[in-house]
Motif scaffolding. Sequence first.
Motif, mmCIF file in Angstrom:
data_model
loop_
_atom_site.group_PDB
_atom_site.id
_atom_site.type_symbol
_atom_site.label_atom_id
_atom_site.label_comp_id
_atom_site.label_asym_id
_atom_site.label_seq_id
_atom_site.Cartn_x
_atom_site.Cartn_y
_atom_site.Cartn_z
ATOM 1 N N LYS A 21 0.810 -1.216 0.000
ATOM 2 C CA LYS A 21 0.000 0.000 0.000
ATOM 3 C C LYS A 21 0.849 1.274 0.000
ATOM 4 C CE LYS A 21 -4.378 1.387 1.872
ATOM 5 N NZ LYS A 21 -5.431 1.013 2.779
ATOM 6 N N GLU A 22 1.978 1.244 0.657
ATOM 7 C CA GLU A 22 2.802 2.443 0.733
ATOM 8 C C GLU A 22 3.549 2.711 -0.569
ATOM 9 O OE1 GLU A 22 5.301 2.389 4.145
ATOM 10 O OE2 GLU A 22 3.654 1.895 5.474
ATOM 11 N N GLN A 23 3.959 1.638 -1.265
ATOM 12 C CA GLN A 23 4.761 1.827 -2.476
ATOM 13 C C GLN A 23 3.930 1.728 -3.753
ATOM 14 O OE1 GLN A 23 8.008 -0.888 -2.177
ATOM 15 N NE2 GLN A 23 8.830 0.078 -0.337
ATOM 16 N N LYS A 24 3.004 0.803 -3.798
ATOM 17 C CA LYS A 24 2.199 0.582 -5.008
ATOM 18 C C LYS A 24 0.728 0.421 -4.601
ATOM 19 C CE LYS A 24 5.687 -0.034 -7.925
ATOM 20 N NZ LYS A 24 5.938 0.783 -9.094
ATOM 21 N N PRO A 25 0.025 1.518 -4.361
ATOM 22 C CA PRO A 25 -1.366 1.421 -3.896
ATOM 23 C C PRO A 25 -2.286 0.699 -4.882
ATOM 24 C CG PRO A 25 -0.615 3.709 -3.930
ATOM 25 C CD PRO A 25 0.491 2.879 -4.456
ATOM 26 N N MET A 26 -2.012 0.832 -6.178
ATOM 27 C CA MET A 26 -2.859 0.154 -7.172
ATOM 28 C C MET A 26 -2.730 -1.361 -7.053
ATOM 29 S SD MET A 26 -4.994 0.673 -9.412
ATOM 30 C CE MET A 26 -5.837 -0.152 -10.710
ATOM 31 N N PHE A 27 -1.528 -1.848 -6.846
ATOM 32 C CA PHE A 27 -1.334 -3.293 -6.683
ATOM 33 C C PHE A 27 -1.979 -3.783 -5.383
ATOM 34 C CE2 PHE A 27 2.488 -2.745 -9.541
ATOM 35 C CZ PHE A 27 1.876 -3.343 -10.621
ATOM 36 N N ALA A 28 -1.945 -2.946 -4.366
ATOM 37 C CA ALA A 28 -2.583 -3.313 -3.103
ATOM 38 C C ALA A 28 -4.083 -3.474 -3.293
ATOM 39 C CB ALA A 28 -2.283 -2.262 -2.035
ATOM 40 N N PHE A 29 -4.680 -2.549 -4.043
ATOM 41 C CA PHE A 29 -6.117 -2.664 -4.325
ATOM 42 C C PHE A 29 -6.415 -3.916 -5.135
ATOM 43 C CE2 PHE A 29 -9.430 -1.952 -7.528
ATOM 44 C CZ PHE A 29 -10.529 -1.994 -6.693
ATOM 45 N N LEU A 30 -5.608 -4.178 -6.159
ATOM 46 C CA LEU A 30 -5.833 -5.367 -6.985
ATOM 47 C C LEU A 30 -5.698 -6.650 -6.168
ATOM 48 C CD1 LEU A 30 -4.015 -4.342 -10.285
ATOM 49 C CD2 LEU A 30 -6.476 -4.480 -9.865
ATOM 50 N N LEU A 31 -4.730 -6.659 -5.255
ATOM 51 C CA LEU A 31 -4.567 -7.832 -4.392
ATOM 52 C C LEU A 31 -5.771 -7.998 -3.474
ATOM 53 C CD1 LEU A 31 -2.851 -10.183 -3.421
ATOM 54 C CD2 LEU A 31 -1.726 -8.613 -1.834
ATOM 55 N N ALA A 32 -6.297 -6.893 -2.961
ATOM 56 C CA ALA A 32 -7.482 -6.973 -2.103
ATOM 57 C C ALA A 32 -8.681 -7.498 -2.889
ATOM 58 C CB ALA A 32 -7.790 -5.596 -1.506
ATOM 59 N N ALA A 33 -8.861 -7.002 -4.120
ATOM 60 C CA ALA A 33 -9.979 -7.471 -4.944
ATOM 61 C C ALA A 33 -9.803 -8.952 -5.299
ATOM 62 C CB ALA A 33 -10.078 -6.626 -6.218
ATOM 63 N N ALA A 34 -8.582 -9.340 -5.656
ATOM 64 C CA ALA A 34 -8.329 -10.741 -6.000
ATOM 65 C C ALA A 34 -8.564 -11.657 -4.799
ATOM 66 C CB ALA A 34 -6.908 -10.899 -6.524
ATOM 67 N N THR A 35 -8.171 -11.200 -3.630
ATOM 68 C CA THR A 35 -8.399 -12.004 -2.418
ATOM 69 C C THR A 35 -9.890 -12.181 -2.165
ATOM 70 O OG1 THR A 35 -6.333 -11.201 -1.473
ATOM 71 C CG2 THR A 35 -7.935 -12.163 0.044
ATOM 72 N N GLY A 36 -10.638 -11.116 -2.329
ATOM 73 C CA GLY A 36 -12.090 -11.214 -2.147
ATOM 74 C C GLY A 36 -12.720 -12.176 -3.134
ATOM 75 N N ILE A 37 -12.291 -12.107 -4.373
ATOM 76 C CA ILE A 37 -12.828 -13.009 -5.399
ATOM 77 C C ILE A 37 -12.429 -14.451 -5.094
ATOM 78 C CG2 ILE A 37 -12.641 -13.639 -7.842
ATOM 79 C CD1 ILE A 37 -12.448 -10.582 -8.406
ATOM 80 N N LEU A 38 -11.187 -14.658 -4.652
ATOM 81 C CA LEU A 38 -10.728 -16.005 -4.314
ATOM 82 C C LEU A 38 -11.554 -16.599 -3.171
ATOM 83 C CD1 LEU A 38 -8.530 -18.245 -4.694
ATOM 84 C CD2 LEU A 38 -7.265 -17.080 -2.888
ATOM 85 N N ILE A 39 -11.802 -15.810 -2.156
ATOM 86 C CA ILE A 39 -12.614 -16.297 -1.027
ATOM 87 C C ILE A 39 -14.042 -16.574 -1.483
ATOM 88 C CG2 ILE A 39 -13.625 -15.618 1.192
ATOM 89 C CD1 ILE A 39 -10.947 -14.189 1.787
ATOM 90 N N PHE A 40 -14.577 -15.714 -2.344
ATOM 91 C CA PHE A 40 -15.929 -15.935 -2.870
ATOM 92 C C PHE A 40 -15.983 -17.232 -3.670
ATOM 93 C CE2 PHE A 40 -19.291 -15.235 -6.047
ATOM 94 C CZ PHE A 40 -20.355 -15.037 -5.188
ATOM 95 N N LEU A 41 -14.995 -17.460 -4.530
ATOM 96 C CA LEU A 41 -14.963 -18.692 -5.319
ATOM 97 C C LEU A 41 -14.799 -19.920 -4.428
ATOM 98 C CD1 LEU A 41 -12.808 -17.581 -8.386
ATOM 99 C CD2 LEU A 41 -15.286 -17.955 -8.288
ATOM 100 N N PHE A 42 -14.081 -19.751 -3.331
ATOM 101 C CA PHE A 42 -13.889 -20.838 -2.378
ATOM 102 C C PHE A 42 -15.230 -21.261 -1.764
ATOM 103 C CE2 PHE A 42 -12.141 -22.596 1.639
ATOM 104 C CZ PHE A 42 -11.202 -23.457 1.094
ATOM 105 N N LEU A 43 -16.146 -20.305 -1.633
ATOM 106 C CA LEU A 43 -17.430 -20.562 -0.981
ATOM 107 C C LEU A 43 -18.544 -20.949 -1.952
ATOM 108 C CD1 LEU A 43 -17.363 -17.628 1.563
ATOM 109 C CD2 LEU A 43 -16.910 -20.035 2.009
ATOM 110 N N ILE A 44 -18.293 -20.847 -3.246
ATOM 111 C CA ILE A 44 -19.340 -21.132 -4.247
ATOM 112 C C ILE A 44 -19.897 -22.543 -4.075
ATOM 113 C CG2 ILE A 44 -19.605 -21.646 -6.720
ATOM 114 C CD1 ILE A 44 -19.717 -18.821 -6.750
ATOM 115 N N GLY A 45 -19.036 -23.519 -3.808
ATOM 116 C CA GLY A 45 -19.500 -24.894 -3.631
ATOM 117 C C GLY A 45 -20.479 -25.022 -2.475
ATOM 118 N N ARG A 46 -20.184 -24.332 -1.404
ATOM 119 C CA ARG A 46 -21.098 -24.354 -0.247
ATOM 120 C C ARG A 46 -22.433 -23.718 -0.584
ATOM 121 N NH1 ARG A 46 -19.638 -27.655 3.930
ATOM 122 N NH2 ARG A 46 -17.384 -27.629 4.079
#
Length: 129
Positions: A21-46
Amino acid sequence: MEIIQIVGIGLMSTVLILVLKEQKPMFAFLLAAATGILIFLFLIGRIGGVISTLQRLAESSGMETVYLKTVFKIIGIAYIAEFGAQIVRDAGQESIASKIELAGKVLIMTLAVPIIGIIIETVMKLLPA
């Protein structure tokens, strides 16, 4: 113990996001969005398991499937709107997140009107004249 995996992914992502976040805020946002999508996909089966169970219960009770499909659409809109609003909040855009939540609520109310009408009709039939 899937929750331990989800919490682990969340904690690792949080540490990486704080570093980025301090050096590359755009990458931090993309990582946060990707993490959210990954967790969502993890729960799709449930979520799929819950939907199939509810469909079986509705079929066995004789409930019309159109109402169940409408309820699933309402639940889907609520989850997607909340997920989208949280991602936008992660980017620091609180006002847009509020608009996404408002849009979700309006769409939910629009879909719920026929169900509310059926409930009111049913209650009116049950009341003595």
